[in-house]
Write a protein that holds these residues in place. Structure first.
Motif, PDB file in Angstrom:
ATOM      1  N   ALA A 162      -1.664   4.048   5.772  1.00  0.00           N
ATOM      2  CA  ALA A 162      -1.179   2.715   6.102  1.00  0.00           C
ATOM      3  C   ALA A 162       0.337   2.663   5.938  1.00  0.00           C
ATOM      4  CB  ALA A 162      -1.842   1.675   5.203  1.00  0.00           C
ATOM      5  N   LYS A 163       0.961   1.727   6.645  1.00  0.00           N
ATOM      6  CA  LYS A 163       2.420   1.610   6.597  1.00  0.00           C
ATOM      7  C   LYS A 163       2.897   1.261   5.190  1.00  0.00           C
ATOM      8  CE  LYS A 163       6.275  -0.671   8.958  1.00  0.00           C
ATOM      9  NZ  LYS A 163       6.648  -1.689   9.980  1.00  0.00           N
ATOM     10  N   HIS A 164       2.137   0.410   4.502  1.00  0.00           N
ATOM     11  CA  HIS A 164       2.540  -0.031   3.167  1.00  0.00           C
ATOM     12  C   HIS A 164       1.481   0.368   2.144  1.00  0.00           C
ATOM     13  CE1 HIS A 164       5.754  -2.383   4.922  1.00  0.00           C
ATOM     14  NE2 HIS A 164       4.881  -2.949   5.740  1.00  0.00           N
ATOM     15  N   PRO A 165       1.890   0.665   0.905  1.00  0.00           N
ATOM     16  CA  PRO A 165       0.897   0.904  -0.146  1.00  0.00           C
ATOM     17  C   PRO A 165       0.128  -0.373  -0.458  1.00  0.00           C
ATOM     18  CG  PRO A 165       3.114   0.838  -1.089  1.00  0.00           C
ATOM     19  CD  PRO A 165       3.278   0.776   0.402  1.00  0.00           C
ATOM     20  N   LEU A 166      -1.038  -0.226  -1.076  1.00  0.00           N
ATOM     21  CA  LEU A 166      -1.781  -1.407  -1.505  1.00  0.00           C
ATOM     22  C   LEU A 166      -0.951  -2.205  -2.506  1.00  0.00           C
ATOM     23  CD1 LEU A 166      -4.793  -2.716  -1.419  1.00  0.00           C
ATOM     24  CD2 LEU A 166      -4.872  -1.815  -3.756  1.00  0.00           C
ATOM     25  N   HIS A 167      -0.265  -1.466  -3.392  1.00  0.00           N
ATOM     26  CA  HIS A 167       0.612  -2.107  -4.377  1.00  0.00           C
ATOM     27  C   HIS A 167       1.563  -1.056  -4.926  1.00  0.00           C
ATOM     28  CE1 HIS A 167       1.842  -5.400  -6.871  1.00  0.00           C
ATOM     29  NE2 HIS A 167       1.705  -4.683  -7.980  1.00  0.00           N
ATOM     30  N   SER A 168       2.730  -1.487  -5.359  1.00  0.00           N
ATOM     31  CA  SER A 168       3.707  -0.583  -5.974  1.00  0.00           C
ATOM     32  C   SER A 168       4.502  -1.366  -7.006  1.00  0.00           C
ATOM     33  CB  SER A 168       4.647   0.003  -4.911  1.00  0.00           C
ATOM     34  OG  SER A 168       5.417  -1.024  -4.300  1.00  0.00           O
ATOM     35  N   SER A 169       5.189  -0.645  -7.867  1.00  0.00           N
ATOM     36  CA  SER A 169       5.981  -1.304  -8.899  1.00  0.00           C
ATOM     37  C   SER A 169       7.131  -0.404  -9.331  1.00  0.00           C
ATOM     38  CB  SER A 169       5.102  -1.631 -10.106  1.00  0.00           C
ATOM     39  OG  SER A 169       5.804  -2.434 -11.015  1.00  0.00           O
ATOM     40  N   LYS A 170       8.305  -1.009  -9.486  1.00  0.00           N
ATOM     41  CA  LYS A 170       9.502  -0.256  -9.883  1.00  0.00           C
ATOM     42  C   LYS A 170       9.375   0.232 -11.324  1.00  0.00           C
ATOM     43  CE  LYS A 170      12.424  -3.308  -7.091  1.00  0.00           C
ATOM     44  NZ  LYS A 170      13.465  -4.365  -7.160  1.00  0.00           N
ATOM     45  N   TYR A 171      10.062   1.316 -11.586  1.00  0.00           N
ATOM     46  CA  TYR A 171      10.282   1.834 -12.943  1.00  0.00           C
ATOM     47  C   TYR A 171       9.002   2.253 -13.672  1.00  0.00           C
ATOM     48  CZ  TYR A 171      14.323  -1.076 -11.776  1.00  0.00           C
ATOM     49  OH  TYR A 171      15.359  -1.665 -11.119  1.00  0.00           O
ATOM     50  N   THR A 172       7.904   2.408 -12.951  1.00  0.00           N
ATOM     51  CA  THR A 172       6.656   2.786 -13.627  1.00  0.00           C
ATOM     52  C   THR A 172       6.353   4.274 -13.512  1.00  0.00           C
ATOM     53  OG1 THR A 172       5.472   2.062 -11.634  1.00  0.00           O
ATOM     54  CG2 THR A 172       5.546   0.525 -13.469  1.00  0.00           C
ATOM     55  N   GLY A 173       7.052   5.005 -12.624  1.00  0.00           N
ATOM     56  CA  GLY A 173       6.787   6.428 -12.473  1.00  0.00           C
ATOM     57  C   GLY A 173       5.447   6.693 -11.814  1.00  0.00           C
ATOM     58  N   MET A 174       4.987   7.927 -11.926  1.00  0.00           N
ATOM     59  CA  MET A 174       3.783   8.367 -11.226  1.00  0.00           C
ATOM     60  C   MET A 174       2.544   7.596 -11.666  1.00  0.00           C
ATOM     61  SD  MET A 174       2.362  10.327  -9.058  1.00  0.00           S
ATOM     62  CE  MET A 174       0.674  10.762  -8.665  1.00  0.00           C
ATOM     63  N   TRP A 175       1.786   7.107 -10.651  1.00  0.00           N
ATOM     64  CA  TRP A 175       0.491   6.475 -10.910  1.00  0.00           C
ATOM     65  C   TRP A 175      -0.601   7.526 -10.735  1.00  0.00           C
ATOM     66  CZ3 TRP A 175       0.104   0.979  -8.270  1.00  0.00           C
ATOM     67  CH2 TRP A 175       1.083   0.132  -8.824  1.00  0.00           C
ATOM     68  N   GLU A 176      -1.116   8.040 -11.838  1.00  0.00           N
ATOM     69  CA  GLU A 176      -2.224   8.989 -11.767  1.00  0.00           C
ATOM     70  C   GLU A 176      -3.549   8.222 -11.796  1.00  0.00           C
ATOM     71  OE1 GLU A 176      -1.005  13.161 -13.515  1.00  0.00           O
ATOM     72  OE2 GLU A 176      -1.196  11.709 -15.142  1.00  0.00           O
ATOM     73  N   CYS A 177      -4.585   8.884 -11.295  1.00  0.00           N
ATOM     74  CA  CYS A 177      -5.962   8.375 -11.390  1.00  0.00           C
ATOM     75  C   CYS A 177      -6.066   6.871 -11.141  1.00  0.00           C
ATOM     76  CB  CYS A 177      -6.548   8.713 -12.755  1.00  0.00           C
ATOM     77  SG  CYS A 177      -6.534  10.469 -13.123  1.00  0.00           S
ATOM     78  N   PRO A 178      -5.550   6.375 -10.001  1.00  0.00           N
ATOM     79  CA  PRO A 178      -5.701   4.946  -9.732  1.00  0.00           C
ATOM     80  C   PRO A 178      -7.177   4.585  -9.576  1.00  0.00           C
ATOM     81  CG  PRO A 178      -4.961   6.089  -7.749  1.00  0.00           C
ATOM     82  CD  PRO A 178      -4.927   7.094  -8.865  1.00  0.00           C
ATOM     83  N   ASP A 179      -7.486   3.321  -9.811  1.00  0.00           N
ATOM     84  CA  ASP A 179      -8.842   2.805  -9.635  1.00  0.00           C
ATOM     85  C   ASP A 179      -8.714   1.382  -9.109  1.00  0.00           C
ATOM     86  OD1 ASP A 179     -11.596   2.885  -9.675  1.00  0.00           O
ATOM     87  OD2 ASP A 179     -11.798   2.592 -11.846  1.00  0.00           O
ATOM     88  N   PHE A 180      -9.619   0.988  -8.228  1.00  0.00           N
ATOM     89  CA  PHE A 180      -9.550  -0.338  -7.610  1.00  0.00           C
ATOM     90  C   PHE A 180     -10.974  -0.822  -7.393  1.00  0.00           C
ATOM     91  CE2 PHE A 180      -8.795  -3.085  -3.762  1.00  0.00           C
ATOM     92  CZ  PHE A 180      -8.022  -4.043  -4.420  1.00  0.00           C
ATOM     93  N   PHE A 181     -11.307  -1.983  -7.965  1.00  0.00           N
ATOM     94  CA  PHE A 181     -12.689  -2.437  -7.895  1.00  0.00           C
ATOM     95  C   PHE A 181     -12.765  -3.949  -8.086  1.00  0.00           C
ATOM     96  CE2 PHE A 181     -11.684  -1.042 -12.186  1.00  0.00           C
ATOM     97  CZ  PHE A 181     -12.124  -2.080 -12.997  1.00  0.00           C
ATOM     98  N   PRO A 182     -13.836  -4.566  -7.566  1.00  0.00           N
ATOM     99  CA  PRO A 182     -14.041  -6.009  -7.741  1.00  0.00           C
ATOM    100  C   PRO A 182     -14.802  -6.310  -9.021  1.00  0.00           C
ATOM    101  CG  PRO A 182     -15.674  -5.151  -6.216  1.00  0.00           C
ATOM    102  CD  PRO A 182     -14.849  -3.970  -6.667  1.00  0.00           C
ATOM    103  N   VAL A 183     -14.529  -7.488  -9.587  1.00  0.00           N
ATOM    104  CA  VAL A 183     -15.293  -7.989 -10.732  1.00  0.00           C
ATOM    105  C   VAL A 183     -15.674  -9.439 -10.438  1.00  0.00           C
ATOM    106  CG1 VAL A 183     -14.399  -6.489 -12.561  1.00  0.00           C
ATOM    107  CG2 VAL A 183     -13.100  -8.526 -11.907  1.00  0.00           C
ATOM    108  N   LEU A 184     -16.860  -9.835 -10.868  1.00  0.00           N
ATOM    109  CA  LEU A 184     -17.302 -11.209 -10.674  1.00  0.00           C
ATOM    110  C   LEU A 184     -16.448 -12.168 -11.502  1.00  0.00           C
ATOM    111  CD1 LEU A 184     -21.191 -10.819 -10.760  1.00  0.00           C
ATOM    112  CD2 LEU A 184     -19.808 -11.503  -8.778  1.00  0.00           C
ATOM    113  N   LYS A 185     -16.149 -13.332 -10.926  1.00  0.00           N
ATOM    114  CA  LYS A 185     -15.406 -14.342 -11.676  1.00  0.00           C
ATOM    115  C   LYS A 185     -16.221 -14.860 -12.852  1.00  0.00           C
ATOM    116  CE  LYS A 185     -12.675 -16.083  -7.755  1.00  0.00           C
ATOM    117  NZ  LYS A 185     -12.487 -17.243  -6.835  1.00  0.00           N
ATOM    118  N   LYS A 186     -17.537 -14.890 -12.683  1.00  0.00           N
ATOM    119  CA  LYS A 186     -18.410 -15.379 -13.742  1.00  0.00           C
ATOM    120  C   LYS A 186     -19.563 -14.407 -13.950  1.00  0.00           C
ATOM    121  CE  LYS A 186     -17.396 -20.277 -12.998  1.00  0.00           C
ATOM    122  NZ  LYS A 186     -17.941 -21.619 -12.685  1.00  0.00           N
TER     123      LYS A 186
END
Length: 510
Positions: A162-186
């Protein structure tokens, strides 16, 4: 992952030694997440795309219940690339043999996509969008910007960045072992990774290579734009970003357990011992007890709790009724195998006015180091002393301490390893965090799972977790003791204590 009623755990493994190198995918199976049987190595270097190592990745269950694995391989140019493997025989519940795609690598760094070839690894479990396209994240950095690169595919083989990452952040360095998942609000039930509706929030977790901790963000996932908007971001102040665990805990991964409708978190606990000692004992690194995780009713954080199956190892319970623990008092918990135990204790505070004033904000880990279990204050330290030798030359203390800060009551939760071992080659770091509990109106609960050289502690009913890796020299086997203690000047009340000796789980065939 779970397949045909069996849990499958794949993990990074060096079959040739107790230090990092020669990395392959080891494979163990379990019926209950407690007792594990090892199988043959599942994935090992055999293609140009992984000839220099088979690094981390994730399993995804495709429609029809077919599992596949995306993983990072190191190619002949030492570039990090993403590969696909799938089971040779779907009728085999043990999934003993894995076949690699002939189209590997499926994702690779190129000049055109401007990817750093040495920082491009650890694909997540994929999720299916409403448009019928699969999506997966790969950890990355550009300079000091950490990011979760997004790829899409119609067929799970041909992936487009994709043209853009799902998310990024300055000054955090390498993101290893990312994980992305939904959780129920309740509620505490887990949900399948592709679920996205008005009933869920999303969690993005990154293992920050520069800090060696697992941080997570709670927020909203815009599926149309494929971006993640966190409620609170790294850029605001990394020290306020939530962590799964405030001790030794890294490179974690969740999966959806379809059999029990829960999301389960698995994490790696590295050593506190020296490399020389690791080589001497012949192994290093353990997996933490699997944890069920869900969104707290406040919506502000996750809650973690050891999977209920671990309670099958409990035996010979010891129960205390209400006891007043006076300032300076130490009470031994008898009739327990203190080197291998599960302990739950709850405290109640009566006089909040005795709490120590905190004049300015201090990093909680530093505060725990400055005010360990031997430093007295009005309310605390009080908690458990575990893996203690008979003369208290060695012990690890897990405790609470109450402060007043800007008209609020702050609860500090610490795990003090400073006296955990007479072996000074060990890492004796003290860990700590603030736990979001109102000490006037809520009980202060602590659960510690003690297993010879590891202490996993859950404060505030799982709102804060600290894993300690300790290597006692005296407090081993029958030489270990367990205490409840209060080293504050004010009394606190133990409202309940339950402790169990723990049977040995079957691990690696033993």
């Amino acid at each position: 992952m779970r397949y045909k009623g069996l849990y499958h755990l794949f993990y990074q493994y060096n079959p040739k030694g107790a230090v990092w190198g020669n990395i392959v995918w080891a494979h163990s199976v379990s019926k209950d997440l407690v007792n594990w049987t090892p199988l043959n190595i599942a994935i090992y270097p055999s293609q140009p795309s992984d000839i220099n190592g088979c690094w981390s990745g994730s399993a995804t269950i495709l429609p029809g219940g077919k599992p596949v694995i995306l993983y990072t391989g190191i190619d002949p140019n030492n570039q990090q690339v993403q590969n696909l493997a799938y089971p040779k025989d779907l009728s085999d519940p043990y999934l003993k043999e894995w076949v690699k795609s002939q189209k590997n690598p499926l994702m690779a760094p190129t000049i055109a996509n401007m990817i750093n070839a040495s920082s491009f690894r650890d694909p997540t479990t994929a999720w299916l969008g409403r448009d019928g396209h699969w999506r997966v994240l790969v950890g990355n950095k550009r300079g000091k910007i950490g990011q979760a690169l997004l790829y899409r595919s119609k067929d799970f083989v041909n992936w487009v960045k994709a043209k853009h990452p799902l998310h990024s952040s300055k000054y955090t360095g390498m993101w290893e072992c990312p994980d992305f998942f939904p959780v129920l609000k309740k509620g505490i039930l887990g949900i399948e990774t592709s679920v996205n509706d008005d009933n869920v929030r999303h969690v993005l977790k990154a293992s920050l290579d520069d800090r060696k901790h697992d941080y997570y963000l709670i927020g909203s996932y815009n599926a149309t734009k494929d971006n993640f908007i966190p409620d609170k971001d790294f850029d605001e102040n990394i020290e306020t970003v939530l962590r799964y665990d405030y001790g030794k805990y890294y490179a974690s991964k969740t999966f959806f357990d379809d059999g029990n409708k829960r999301r389960v978190l698995l994490g790696w606990v590295n050593e506190s011992s020296s490399v020389a000692d690791d080589i001497k004992k012949g192994w290093s690194g353990i997996h933490a007890i699997p944890r069920a995780i869900w969104l707290h009713e406040s919506g502000k954080q996750l809650v973690q709790w050891p999977v209920v199956e671990i309670e099958k190892l409990r035996e010979n319970p010891v129960n205390w009724n209400t006891k007043v623990l006076k300032g300076g008092q130490l009470l031994q918990v008898n009739d327990i195998t203190a080197a291998q135990a599960d302990v739950e204790i709850s405290f109640k505070i009566n006089k909040i006015g005795d709490a120590e004033e905190l004049n300015s904000w201090v990093d909680p880990q530093i505060l725990c180091s400055q005010k360990g279990s031997s430093v007295r204050s009005g309310l605390g330290p009080f908690g458990l002393i575990v893996l203690a030798s008979k003369g208290l030359q060695e012990y690890t203390s897990v405790f609470f301490r109450i402060f007043k800060y800007q008209n609020e009551n702050l609860v500090l939760f610490c795990s003090d390893q400073s006296r955990s071992s007479l072996n000074k080659d060990n890492d004796l770091t003290t860990y700590g965090t603030f736990v979001d509990v109102d000490p006037l109106h809520e009980k202060l609960s602590l659960r510690s799972l003690i297993d010879h050289s590891v202490v996993e502690s859950f404060g505030g009913d799982g709102k804060a977790c600290i894993t300690a890796r300790v290597c006692p020299t005296l407090a081993i086997n029958d030489g270990a003791q367990l205490y409840a203690f209060n080293n504050g000047t004010s009394s606190v009340k133990i409202t309940s204590l339950s402790a169990w000796s723990m049977k040995k789980a079957q691990i690696n065939g033993n």
